[in-house]
Design a protein around this motif. Sequence first.
Motif, PDB file in Angstrom:
ATOM      1  N   LEU A 125      70.514  76.811  14.798  1.00  0.00           N
ATOM      2  CA  LEU A 125      71.014  75.946  16.216  1.00  0.00           C
ATOM      3  C   LEU A 125      71.939  76.746  15.891  1.00  0.00           C
ATOM      4  O   LEU A 125      73.536  75.952  15.457  1.00  0.00           O
ATOM      5  CB  LEU A 125      70.802  74.560  15.857  1.00  0.00           C
ATOM      6  N   LEU A 126      72.543  77.043  17.615  1.00  0.00           N
ATOM      7  CA  LEU A 126      73.602  78.249  18.134  1.00  0.00           C
ATOM      8  C   LEU A 126      74.569  76.678  18.994  1.00  0.00           C
ATOM      9  O   LEU A 126      73.485  76.954  19.706  1.00  0.00           O
ATOM     10  CB  LEU A 126      73.471  79.291  18.630  1.00  0.00           C
ATOM     11  N   ALA A 127      75.683  76.392  18.636  1.00  0.00           N
ATOM     12  CA  ALA A 127      76.140  74.792  19.634  1.00  0.00           C
ATOM     13  C   ALA A 127      77.458  75.559  19.748  1.00  0.00           C
ATOM     14  O   ALA A 127      77.972  76.335  19.401  1.00  0.00           O
ATOM     15  CB  ALA A 127      75.469  74.323  18.586  1.00  0.00           C
ATOM     16  N   ARG A 128      77.975  75.198  20.650  1.00  0.00           N
ATOM     17  CA  ARG A 128      79.677  74.575  20.654  1.00  0.00           C
ATOM     18  C   ARG A 128      79.916  74.013  19.393  1.00  0.00           C
ATOM     19  O   ARG A 128      79.427  73.055  18.688  1.00  0.00           O
ATOM     20  CB  ARG A 128      79.867  74.084  21.868  1.00  0.00           C
ATOM     21  N   PHE A 129      81.317  74.694  19.262  1.00  0.00           N
ATOM     22  CA  PHE A 129      82.153  74.382  17.997  1.00  0.00           C
ATOM     23  C   PHE A 129      82.108  73.004  17.712  1.00  0.00           C
ATOM     24  O   PHE A 129      82.785  72.474  16.502  1.00  0.00           O
ATOM     25  CB  PHE A 129      83.276  74.776  17.889  1.00  0.00           C
ATOM     26  N   GLU A 130      82.682  72.734  19.110  1.00  0.00           N
ATOM     27  CA  GLU A 130      83.114  70.430  18.702  1.00  0.00           C
ATOM     28  C   GLU A 130      81.783  70.059  18.465  1.00  0.00           C
ATOM     29  O   GLU A 130      81.963  68.724  18.510  1.00  0.00           O
ATOM     30  CB  GLU A 130      83.700  70.281  19.813  1.00  0.00           C
ATOM     31  N   GLU A 131      80.654  70.420  18.261  1.00  0.00           N
ATOM     32  CA  GLU A 131      79.561  70.150  18.573  1.00  0.00           C
ATOM     33  C   GLU A 131      79.224  68.717  16.947  1.00  0.00           C
ATOM     34  O   GLU A 131      79.614  70.118  16.063  1.00  0.00           O
ATOM     35  CB  GLU A 131      78.429  70.318  18.749  1.00  0.00           C
ATOM     36  N   GLU A 132      78.477  67.998  17.193  1.00  0.00           N
ATOM     37  CA  GLU A 132      78.202  67.485  15.715  1.00  0.00           C
ATOM     38  C   GLU A 132      76.869  67.071  16.292  1.00  0.00           C
ATOM     39  O   GLU A 132      76.305  66.477  17.043  1.00  0.00           O
ATOM     40  CB  GLU A 132      78.731  65.772  15.542  1.00  0.00           C
ATOM     41  N   THR A 133      76.075  67.722  14.785  1.00  0.00           N
ATOM     42  CA  THR A 133      75.023  67.446  15.021  1.00  0.00           C
ATOM     43  C   THR A 133      73.928  67.570  13.533  1.00  0.00           C
ATOM     44  O   THR A 133      74.745  67.635  12.795  1.00  0.00           O
ATOM     45  CB  THR A 133      74.107  68.801  15.681  1.00  0.00           C
ATOM     46  N   GLU A 134      72.737  67.229  13.417  1.00  0.00           N
ATOM     47  CA  GLU A 134      72.015  67.869  12.003  1.00  0.00           C
ATOM     48  C   GLU A 134      71.659  69.223  11.674  1.00  0.00           C
ATOM     49  O   GLU A 134      71.988  69.854  12.248  1.00  0.00           O
ATOM     50  CB  GLU A 134      70.654  68.019  12.428  1.00  0.00           C
ATOM     51  N   GLY A 135      72.357  69.288   9.568  1.00  0.00           N
ATOM     52  CA  GLY A 135      72.059  70.502  10.155  1.00  0.00           C
ATOM     53  C   GLY A 135      73.569  70.717   9.381  1.00  0.00           C
ATOM     54  O   GLY A 135      73.804  70.482   8.981  1.00  0.00           O
ATOM     55  N   ARG A 136      72.750  72.190   8.126  1.00  0.00           N
ATOM     56  CA  ARG A 136      74.397  72.416   7.687  1.00  0.00           C
ATOM     57  C   ARG A 136      74.786  73.772   8.383  1.00  0.00           C
ATOM     58  O   ARG A 136      74.365  74.530   8.874  1.00  0.00           O
ATOM     59  CB  ARG A 136      73.741  72.946   6.579  1.00  0.00           C
ATOM     60  N   PRO A 137      76.214  73.115   8.906  1.00  0.00           N
ATOM     61  CA  PRO A 137      77.018  74.064   9.833  1.00  0.00           C
ATOM     62  C   PRO A 137      77.558  75.360   8.536  1.00  0.00           C
ATOM     63  O   PRO A 137      78.258  75.007   7.251  1.00  0.00           O
ATOM     64  CB  PRO A 137      78.709  73.239   9.931  1.00  0.00           C
ATOM     65  N   LEU A 138      77.456  76.811   8.832  1.00  0.00           N
ATOM     66  CA  LEU A 138      77.867  78.127   8.562  1.00  0.00           C
ATOM     67  C   LEU A 138      79.102  78.243   8.394  1.00  0.00           C
ATOM     68  O   LEU A 138      79.614  78.833   7.324  1.00  0.00           O
ATOM     69  CB  LEU A 138      76.543  79.095   8.489  1.00  0.00           C
ATOM     70  N   LEU A 139      80.137  78.417  10.236  1.00  0.00           N
ATOM     71  CA  LEU A 139      81.113  78.567   9.714  1.00  0.00           C
ATOM     72  C   LEU A 139      82.140  78.076   9.022  1.00  0.00           C
ATOM     73  O   LEU A 139      82.491  76.753   9.541  1.00  0.00           O
ATOM     74  CB  LEU A 139      81.544  79.404  11.709  1.00  0.00           C
TER      75      LEU A 139
END
Length: 454
Positions: A374-388
């Motif tokens: 999922l490619l999201a806005r920087f400030e979003e919080e969502t499920e999944g493992r953030p990569l950056l």
Amino acid sequence: MKKTTCSRWVDADNVALLTDLYQLTMLQAYWREGMKAESTFSLYYRELPEERNYLLACGLHDALCCLRDLRFGTEELDYLADQREFQDGFLRWLEDLRFEGDVWGLPEGTPVFPREPLLEVVAPLPQAQLAETVVMNQVHFQSVAAAKASRVVAAARGRAVVDFGLRRMHGADAGIKAARAFHVAGVEATSNVLAGKLYGLPITGTMAHSYIQAHDSELEAFREFSELYPGTILLVDTYDSLEGVRKVCRLADEQGEEFSVKGIRLDSGDLGRLAVDSRRVLDEAGLDEVAIFASGGLDEYEIRDLLDEGAPIDGFGVGTRMGVARGGSSVDMAYKLVAYSGKGRMKTSTGKQILPGRKQIFRMEQGDEARFDLLARFEEETEGRPLLEKVMKEGEILPAGRTDLDEARSRAETEIGRLPPRIRDLGPADPPYEVRISDRLQRLQDRVRERVAE
């Protein structure tokens, strides 16, 4: 008459000039207009070659080192002054220019897919603009090389892969950086001695045909080399491959318990058939522990086919086709402005549309398998493992940006192993790995598109 000089390595003194001229002309325009607000640039690629299913992020640390060292010295400024393109005031301003921004990047060894940022640069506009050429140069090549090598390693199915590609790579820097990328991708060793010194990589090598030719007999060459280098691998195909194997067996009879040859190398001909016949000759001589190493124009497809045919090969030396990433030597990588002065920025050119604003990638997994991103806005919080991850702050490299190559290698093995089997396969994935766009990012794109269309 143009001056001819010996080539020089890019270093901290001249890296600021490793750029395209239009970067500097734009910088002068920004300087003249006072445009120095915060900007965000995103480095990503638009699509994969047909025969690739992922890119492997690599080259981040080298890119960060270039940004850290970026400055214009006296010699560089004198050169620019000679071009008569730049005003004196601008050149004085350049003298004090340093990269003082932040960078968010994918850890090296992470599989990355189209439209996903490999890194994002957040800095005053002139600094972030100047970063474009050198950052793309470092990350594009190493990511392409690592992706190719990961396919070769996968095709070898646990057998050793050694990098033999230096002599035919596109220049010295490519040879050094490719060896680094290959290590991240899982290649066991390199023949490149300088890369071994610079990066602490395992180095290895056997012999060339010229050594055999320089001796009056093949057996004499084998004898002398094996006495000097116990545990060596002998090249057996200078004249007749099977006869060369038989000479290795004769050498074993001569040396008895002193015999320590580790393996033979087949470098030409029908490698599959020769491997079978060589294995038979060695086993009949009681040399079942002598390994068979193959080289000569190999790539992932040839290695796959050899092993599918049951060829008893224990390791592979891969050169040109891995060194130049044949079959996928480039991707349509871009470094684009996505935010400036608090506003999302984009272009709407056909086939080259940009997702505006800072972003984060979330890898959605079920158990140990990646399902989609999922490619999201920087400030979003969502499920999944953030990569950056934040890898540079105010121009200083953070611990997350100081790549340990063995850690990156381990990460690549783990992360590639989490991809669905169809994505790890050598053939085109059907369907490709899915990258979704979050609702918030899509709404931002729609708003920015409406604004720029006014």
